[in-house]
Design a protein around this motif. Structure first.
Motif, short mmCIF file in Angstrom:
data_model
loop_
_atom_site.label_atom_id
_atom_site.label_comp_id
_atom_site.label_asym_id
_atom_site.label_seq_id
_atom_site.Cartn_x
_atom_site.Cartn_y
_atom_site.Cartn_z
N LEU A 14 93.31 46.13 -33.72
CA LEU A 14 92.58 44.98 -33.00
C LEU A 14 93.58 44.14 -32.20
O LEU A 14 93.28 43.43 -31.43
N HIS A 15 94.83 43.95 -32.71
CA HIS A 15 95.80 43.18 -32.07
C HIS A 15 96.03 43.89 -30.32
O HIS A 15 96.60 42.99 -29.53
N ALA A 16 95.75 45.16 -30.27
CA ALA A 16 96.07 45.63 -29.17
C ALA A 16 94.72 45.89 -28.01
O ALA A 16 94.90 46.14 -26.97
N GLY A 30 93.83 32.03 -26.59
CA GLY A 30 94.24 33.12 -26.97
C GLY A 30 94.83 33.57 -28.42
O GLY A 30 95.94 34.11 -28.56
N GLU A 31 94.52 32.83 -29.09
CA GLU A 31 94.97 32.85 -30.72
C GLU A 31 94.58 34.19 -31.04
O GLU A 31 93.50 34.82 -31.02
N HIS A 35 90.80 36.43 -31.11
CA HIS A 35 90.72 37.61 -30.31
C HIS A 35 90.46 38.90 -31.24
O HIS A 35 89.50 39.58 -30.87
N ALA A 36 91.00 38.99 -32.43
CA ALA A 36 90.78 40.03 -33.23
C ALA A 36 89.31 40.18 -33.83
O ALA A 36 88.78 41.25 -33.68
N ARG A 37 88.63 38.87 -33.99
CA ARG A 37 87.45 38.60 -34.42
C ARG A 37 86.40 39.23 -33.12
O ARG A 37 85.47 39.91 -33.50
N LEU A 38 86.66 39.03 -31.86
CA LEU A 38 86.01 39.19 -30.75
C LEU A 38 86.08 40.91 -30.69
O LEU A 38 84.99 41.60 -30.40
N ALA A 39 87.20 41.65 -30.76
CA ALA A 39 87.19 42.88 -30.58
C ALA A 39 86.52 43.82 -31.57
O ALA A 39 85.79 44.73 -31.46
#
Length: 222
Positions: A14-16, A30-31, A35-39
């Motif tokens: 998720l981080h990538a 961009g926290e 971002h991970a939640r959206l991915a």
């Protein structure tokens, strides 16, 4: 309609994942957690649509991210880690090999994990269109190009035919040149993959799935 299709959906750590969407879930900050939640939400909505299509016999997610494995495993999806070779096409090949190892005569497919506006009936429609081509002997592989017509969101291979994924920049042309036939149905949600904020707005116009909607609603709450 195809009686049974086995699909592979790779999900990056998720981080990538979806780096060009960074900031879309938190007003541009961009926290990393947002971002991970959206991915993850994009993958969840894609998976939910796949599971709603009765033509899909088995869904296999390829991901080494423990959060992805836990979240999707909790809803009954089989998740296997990436193999020793990295990259999207390697993940598709690994998944297809595992599925064909269980049933050498399976129809196998490769689906992108960023289709938050996908509807089960669209996926079923594309699978049915491919079934017709396969039954008529027109082609052993078929694909659905993305909304921009340059990328690929879905690739299918008939029984006994290698999947031969060629995802990446210009994948629609690469799949066509490798002998795959482009499927021509409308299916706007199936074609609307999400790489940028503009893509996300386009998917929202079609109607986002519940997970992505929830993440974006959370980001807009004061």
């Amino acid at each position: 309609m195809i009686a049974a299709v086995d699909l592979v959906v790779p999900v990056k750590p998720l981080h990538a994942a979806k780096t060009r969407l960074r900031g879309a879930a938190d007003g541009g900050l961009g926290e990393p957690a947002a971002h991970a939640r959206l991915a993850l939400a994009l993958a969840h909505d894609t998976v939910a649509a796949v599971r709603g299509c009765p033509a899909v016999r088995h869904l296999l997610v390829v991901s080494s991210d423990p959060v992805v494995a836990a979240e999707l495993g909790a809803v009954g999806v089989e998740v296997v880690p990436d193999g020793p070779v990295s990259g999207l096409n390697a993940a598709y090949r690994r998944g297809a090999a595992l599925l064909r190892g269980r049933d050498p005569e399976a129809v196998v497919g490769a689906l992108q994990a960023d289709l938050p506006a996908l509807r089960p009936e669209e996926l079923c429609g594309a699978l049915g269109a491919a079934a017709t081509l396969f039954a008529e002997g027109v082609a052993g592989r078929a694909f659905v190009a993305d909304a921009d017509t340059t990328g690929t969101t879905l690739l299918l291979a008939a029984p006994g035919t290698p999947l031969d994924p060629r995802f990446g920049a210009g994948s629609a042309a690469a799949h066509r040149e490798s002998g795959a036939v482009a499927l021509t149905g409308g299916w706007p949600g199936l074609r609307r993959d999400v790489d940028t904020s503009d893509d996300l707005r386009g998917a929202a116009d079609l109607g986002l799935g519940a997970h992505t909607t929830g993440v974006l609603d959370r980001s807009s709450t004061p």
